[in-house]
Enzyme design. Sequence first.
Site, PDB file in Angstrom:
ATOM      1  N   TYR A  39     -98.658  14.388 -14.805  1.00 51.43           N
ATOM      2  CA  TYR A  39     -98.507  14.752 -16.233  1.00 51.43           C
ATOM      3  C   TYR A  39     -99.293  14.011 -17.242  1.00 51.43           C
ATOM      4  CZ  TYR A  39     -95.543  15.546 -20.491  1.00 51.43           C
ATOM      5  OH  TYR A  39     -95.359  15.797 -21.757  1.00 51.43           O
ATOM      6  N   LYS A 119     -66.364  18.423 -27.522  1.00 53.78           N
ATOM      7  CA  LYS A 119     -66.648  17.780 -28.723  1.00 53.78           C
ATOM      8  C   LYS A 119     -67.567  16.438 -28.437  1.00 53.78           C
ATOM      9  CE  LYS A 119     -64.872  16.892 -33.378  1.00 53.78           C
ATOM     10  NZ  LYS A 119     -65.530  15.703 -33.703  1.00 53.78           N
ATOM     11  N   LYS A 294     -63.753  27.977 -30.252  1.00 57.64           N
ATOM     12  CA  LYS A 294     -64.567  28.835 -31.286  1.00 57.64           C
ATOM     13  C   LYS A 294     -64.259  30.168 -31.095  1.00 57.64           C
ATOM     14  CE  LYS A 294     -67.793  25.432 -31.606  1.00 57.64           C
ATOM     15  NZ  LYS A 294     -69.366  25.132 -31.332  1.00 57.64           N
TER      16      LYS A 294
END
Length: 677
Positions: A39, A119, A294
Amino acid sequence: MTKPTAKELHEIASLRQELHLHNHNYHVLDQPIISDSQYDALFRQLLEFEERYPDCITPDSPSQRVGGAPLDGFVKSHHKEPMLSLENVFSEQELKEFDRRVREGLSATDDVVYAVEPKIDGVAVSLVYENGKLLRAVTRGDGRVGEDVTQGVKTINSVPLALFGSGHPELVEIRGEIFFPLKKFDDFNQKALADGEKTFANPRNAAAGSLRQLDPKITAKRALKFYFHSLGEWQGEGKPQSHSQLTTLLEEWRIPVCPEIEVVTGVAGCLEFYKQLENKRDSLPYEIDGAVYKVDLFQDREKLGFVARAPRWAMAHKFPAREVTTTVSAIDIQVGRTGALTPVARLDPVDVGGVIVTNATLHNFQELARKEVRVGDWVMVRRAGDVIPEVVRIIKEKRPPNTIEFKAPTSCPVCDAAVIWPDGEVVARCGGGLSCPAQRLGAIKHFVARRAMDIDGLGDKLVAGLLDCGLINSAADLYSLADKKAELIDMERMGEKSVDNLLNGISASRKRDLSRFLYALGIKEVGETTARNLARHFKTWQKLAEADQEALQGAADVGSVVAESLIDFFQEPHNQGVIAQLQQVEDCNWWQVEQSSTTEGAKPLDGVTVVLTGTLEKMTRQQAKTRLESLGAKVSGSVSKRTGLVVAGEKAGSKLKKAQELGVEVLDEAGFIEKYL
Ligand code: IVH
């Protein structure tokens, strides 16, 4: 200024693309496919091009993550759509009322579908992508105006500087939580403690403090992470119709989405999720303080609207608090297996998030002095995950009169040996070595621990009892206890059955391999990973014990400090005696490495993304997840084209359907057990 040729331009673009991909593999999927040095080589090639052709540097180039110079201050930025807060419920009853209000608002006759997630205790930010490129990152602030933290956010490797794929909207605002992973938080605080520097009180403060650094190079060192949780503005075509559809799309764009996310039906589904989440709270790698429910469909959300600063379509269901106040009844000193002296506050018992806490660590004498803790003080106590509860701070306003300042001891409270303050360390140590009963007890407790020799039936109290009555003096003595059965049965609270359990547990520990055995010996600087690396490298005890400094440093991640510590260990006469005694134990596997741990990369589910859905009957979700991860799988929360396998329990719903639509392999629980357990 020279201009790049068409061929060079092409090379630059493909280098960037390749680096983005490896970044994602490493930081999001935890599955690098090239080595760090490969990398680095690619990165250097890109930097060379960009140095030669500075005009070609684009804001989304991987080189721009830590590119910015320190800022003078943060610029304020307006949120076009306010960033709202959430209302909280703390009980089932309150949750039912929320659901009732939602159904009423939607005139729904059926159960409502909710997207549910943890949460996360972090800092909310909004990421604005314009035509797929990260334009701006802004904190929530007061909901209308936040601070521009683009430079800091760019250093978070898992946040894409450019969205992957194509067909991005002209502008999309992705909101989510930036958090400090617990392990990194712990490492950070440990290092700060060791260096005598200021620690962060909790991961949320650590995240906020790290993000609000004017110098992005400091933020880059903090290893922050980001998970999406809500949508802000969307300009352009293709807006999904629900939160769950959106998460699938975001995953395709390589925006990090929390793997725990699920879609459930009605209050029952929410409660089930809450319970499962509470059970796994301690094993999650980040701090959460509840569940969020939600309404899944965006059109339903529009119908429901908002109250004051929170939407009517979402609710946080909080877990009991993990930071509470109590008083200090005494300050004692514990002596650990390495002789480290740790001051411990004895507390008036207090319920911290469902667990009664009576002790909390004060870490070291310097910390104790910095926090100014005295017997009688009111203190804030915090418990997080499996971590030992700690005193966060005193509540000075409530300090009673006549408290006395604490003085650090000059001799060990257990064996009376002189206390040593090693150079450059903030930790004080007992100088008594293994002649100190506390250090001996610590060493044996470590040897038998679950992650070490994993001896069933031998808890801390029993180790102390065996030492007290002289039945053992070192870990090696455990293996001659079989000859002392009568004495064992005579011990307090020991019957024939518990003695048999103990002896069976000890006997079974002969099957542990070199890697665990090395860790169990408690050699300074040799933690689990180093022990594994040493075992893999040397394969047998013999080869390891014969290795010199240079040969030892041939093992992965072994530097001069570890090598010296190993040499000291092998030379120490007491250790030689214990090892010689252990070498008498018949039929054991300690002296060589187990075959499977030498064949890396041969795991059956290496690199496969697996989704668990529905209710499992024979195991918990967490058990299934741990098992899958040990087989090399990455466990994700939502089904997409990249999913390799779905394990579907009872009442599996939309995820199963989607897997079938996409032609992903599906196993039921029985099939999964048969194939992989
Ligand atoms: S949704 C309009 N989901 O909690 C609703 N918020 O107390 C937007 N938070 O400011 C928020 N985890 O920073 C949502 N899974 C999650 C969350 C989450 C953490 C934070 C968020 C928000 C605060 C409200």
